[in-house]
Design an enzyme around this catalytic site. Sequence first.
Site, PDB file in Angstrom:
ATOM      1  N   ASP A   1      -2.513   5.540   2.609  1.00  0.00           N
ATOM      2  CA  ASP A   1      -2.394   5.033   3.649  1.00  0.00           C
ATOM      3  C   ASP A   1      -2.195   4.132   3.864  1.00  0.00           C
ATOM      4  O   ASP A   1      -1.086   3.739   3.629  1.00  0.00           O
ATOM      5  CB  ASP A   1      -3.780   3.730   3.344  1.00  0.00           C
ATOM      6  CG  ASP A   1      -5.035   4.031   2.847  1.00  0.00           C
ATOM      7  OD1 ASP A   1      -5.529   4.705   2.501  1.00  0.00           O
ATOM      8  OD2 ASP A   1      -6.510   2.814   2.888  1.00  0.00           O
TER       9      ASP A   1
ATOM     10  N   LYS B   1      -7.873   3.104  10.651  1.00  0.00           N
ATOM     11  CA  LYS B   1      -8.161   1.860   9.435  1.00  0.00           C
ATOM     12  C   LYS B   1      -7.356   0.845  10.684  1.00  0.00           C
ATOM     13  O   LYS B   1      -6.221   1.007  10.817  1.00  0.00           O
ATOM     14  CB  LYS B   1      -7.151   1.955   8.360  1.00  0.00           C
ATOM     15  CG  LYS B   1      -7.132   0.975   7.707  1.00  0.00           C
ATOM     16  CD  LYS B   1      -6.658   1.206   6.192  1.00  0.00           C
ATOM     17  CE  LYS B   1      -6.037  -0.102   5.341  1.00  0.00           C
ATOM     18  NZ  LYS B   1      -5.807   0.471   4.238  1.00  0.00           N
TER      19      LYS B   1
ATOM     20  N   LYS C   1     -12.124   3.463   8.696  1.00  0.00           N
ATOM     21  CA  LYS C   1     -11.856   2.009   7.628  1.00  0.00           C
ATOM     22  C   LYS C   1     -11.789  -0.064   7.745  1.00  0.00           C
ATOM     23  O   LYS C   1     -10.148   0.578   8.677  1.00  0.00           O
ATOM     24  CB  LYS C   1     -10.740   2.485   6.256  1.00  0.00           C
ATOM     25  CG  LYS C   1     -10.559   1.618   5.002  1.00  0.00           C
ATOM     26  CD  LYS C   1      -9.519   2.017   3.894  1.00  0.00           C
ATOM     27  CE  LYS C   1      -9.256   0.637   3.416  1.00  0.00           C
ATOM     28  NZ  LYS C   1      -8.551   1.253   2.010  1.00  0.00           N
TER      29      LYS C   1
END
Length: 231
Positions: free
Chosen positions: A97, A161, A190
């Site tokens: 990430d 995300k 996400k």
Amino acid sequence: MDLDNLQVKHVAKMIDNTVLKPFISNDDWLDICQKSMTYGFKTVAINNAGIAFCKKALEGSDVLVDAAVSFPLGQCTLETKCFETLDAIKKGAGEVDYVINMVELKNKNHDYIKKEMASIVDICRQHQVVSKVIFETCYLTKEEIVQLCQIANDIKPDFIKTSTGFGEYGARIEDVTIMRQYADEGIQIKASGGIRSLREFMAFLEAGATRIGTSSGVKIVKEYQQLKHNL
């Protein structure tokens, strides 16, 4: 996704079990790894210093290590982010990430954002590692979220995300709704930051998220277990 017929194991596999506090020890990492294996979470999401330790602690399970790159500000150079991504993968990360460069986004330097995303996603793709691009939506306008989705549509990371959890606020339903509207169907979403209950978890799934980052994973799974038991 049929939310009415989710099994407990399916709920657990949508959770990145997260511990990103700076003041933790090996005992804390070991505890989160053991709980993640017990409950069957998808990943343990950590800062990179603990990757090798957690990779070893998770040995023999299907729980992955999720590395936080340029976290939480995103204000590293592209070269630094690429090195950190590769280093995390070499040490055992199965997912990455990374935080976008907010300064360049605010400068409307979309070519830079696209180059950064392409570079990091390509490293992940070469090593068969899942890539997630953190927008940090609390600092973005709707137009900026849409622009990032359009860039993602060209680059095709595995996930986009919402948040680091360290911004002014975390995930919001309205931001996930925008992301789902403008991102291609093949790009997953996400949601992370402030999701602490089963009710919130389910609301974000209904909005279009397929992965949830939370430090309350055990609590959420226990709530779902109780719900299924009472049906």
